[in-house]
Design an enzyme around this catalytic site. Structure first.
Site, mmCIF file in Angstrom:
data_model
loop_
_atom_site.group_PDB
_atom_site.id
_atom_site.type_symbol
_atom_site.label_atom_id
_atom_site.label_comp_id
_atom_site.label_asym_id
_atom_site.label_seq_id
_atom_site.Cartn_x
_atom_site.Cartn_y
_atom_site.Cartn_z
ATOM 1 N N SER A 165 -4.701 -33.315 4.405
ATOM 2 C CA SER A 165 -3.787 -32.357 5.034
ATOM 3 C C SER A 165 -4.284 -32.083 6.435
ATOM 4 C CB SER A 165 -3.736 -31.049 4.239
ATOM 5 O OG SER A 165 -3.134 -30.026 5.017
ATOM 6 N N TYR B 67 -9.802 -24.579 1.855
ATOM 7 C CA TYR B 67 -8.907 -25.742 1.853
ATOM 8 C C TYR B 67 -9.107 -26.566 3.115
ATOM 9 C CZ TYR B 67 -4.586 -28.435 1.265
ATOM 10 O OH TYR B 67 -3.672 -29.451 1.124
#
Length: 247
Positions: free
Chosen positions: A145, A158
């Site tokens: 990501s 994350y």
């Protein structure tokens, strides 16, 4: 029907839902025998039903908590005993983790995200590289990501884990590029209509986002023997191929 992955063995993690589920199906439609790994037995059984309904071979279902690193090693040994090789590895399993200031995040929450996104994929590399070397065209793809590069506030675990994953994968790609036919890349799907995305962006209209099926079709080429690039990041939104760390 064209089956570019006929007689090939593909391992997909996080295969019980979302992008992993869709990727397992698209690989099966391309002719691969899919080894589907996830924690959720029911989701894996639904996947197997879907693959059979689409004319694919029955999948090998592996209900597994990937944070059990010894279990990953046992899985590698089992694949060797049964197939003698692995042709495709898709490291997709992920978790949203907490959306909080760093100072408010518990150590366990931090460790869970780092473990799944980084340590688990490190163990997959260790245990599956010998099997990929046994293939004439081993391919590995890790789902990332751009949060890793953009460092969004309140998404620390994350973002940090994805940034570290990108570095790890680029290191591995450089290590094997000149001595093996293995090709290793990162895939950034961009915003996708998944449960994980809904957790991070609860106010977003999911109908405005591409489906996991649409995303998986873009990931498929990176798994094919005809794919020659390595150490790159494929941007699923733009179709661009980038150098991950330098981007």
């Amino acid at each position: 029907m064209n089956h570019p992955l006929a007689s090939r063995i593909a391992l997909v993690t996080g295969a019980s839902r979302g992008i992993g589920y869709a990727t397992a199906r698209v690989l099966a439609r391309a002719g691969a025998h899919v080894i589907a790994v996830a924690k959720t037995q029911g989701g894996l059984e639904e996947l197997d039903d879907a693959i059979r309904a689409e004319g694919g071979h029955a999948a090998t279902l592996v209900p597994l908590d990937l944070k059990d690193l010894d279990a990953i090693a046992r899985l590698g040994a089992s694949i060797y005993e049964r197939h003698g090789k692995l042709d495709v590895l898709v490291g997709n399993a992920g978790v949203a983790g907490p959306s909080s200031p760093l100072g408010h995040i518990e150590v366990k929450s931090w460790s869970d995200v780092i473990s799944l996104h980084l340590t688990v994929n490190f163990q997959l590399i260790r245990c599956m590289e010998p099997l990929l070397r046994a293939s004439d065209a081993g391919r590995a793809v890790f789902v990332t990501s751009r949060a890793g590069g953009r460092a969004p506030a309140y998404r620390g675990p994350y973002a940090a884990s994805k940034a570290a994953l990108e570095t790890l994968v680029e290191v591995w790609a450089k290590e094997v590029a000149n001595t093996t036919p293995i090709r290793i890349n990162l895939f950034d799907p961009g915003p996708t209509r998944t449960k994980l995305r809904g957790t991070i962006m609860p106010g977003e209209d999911p109908e405005t986002l591409p489906t996991p099926d649409e995303v998986a079709e873009k990931l498929l080429p990176l798994c094919l023997p005809s794919w020659t690039e390595t150490g790159k990041l494929f941007d699923g939104t733009t179709g661009a191929l980038k150098d991950p760390v330098a981007d």
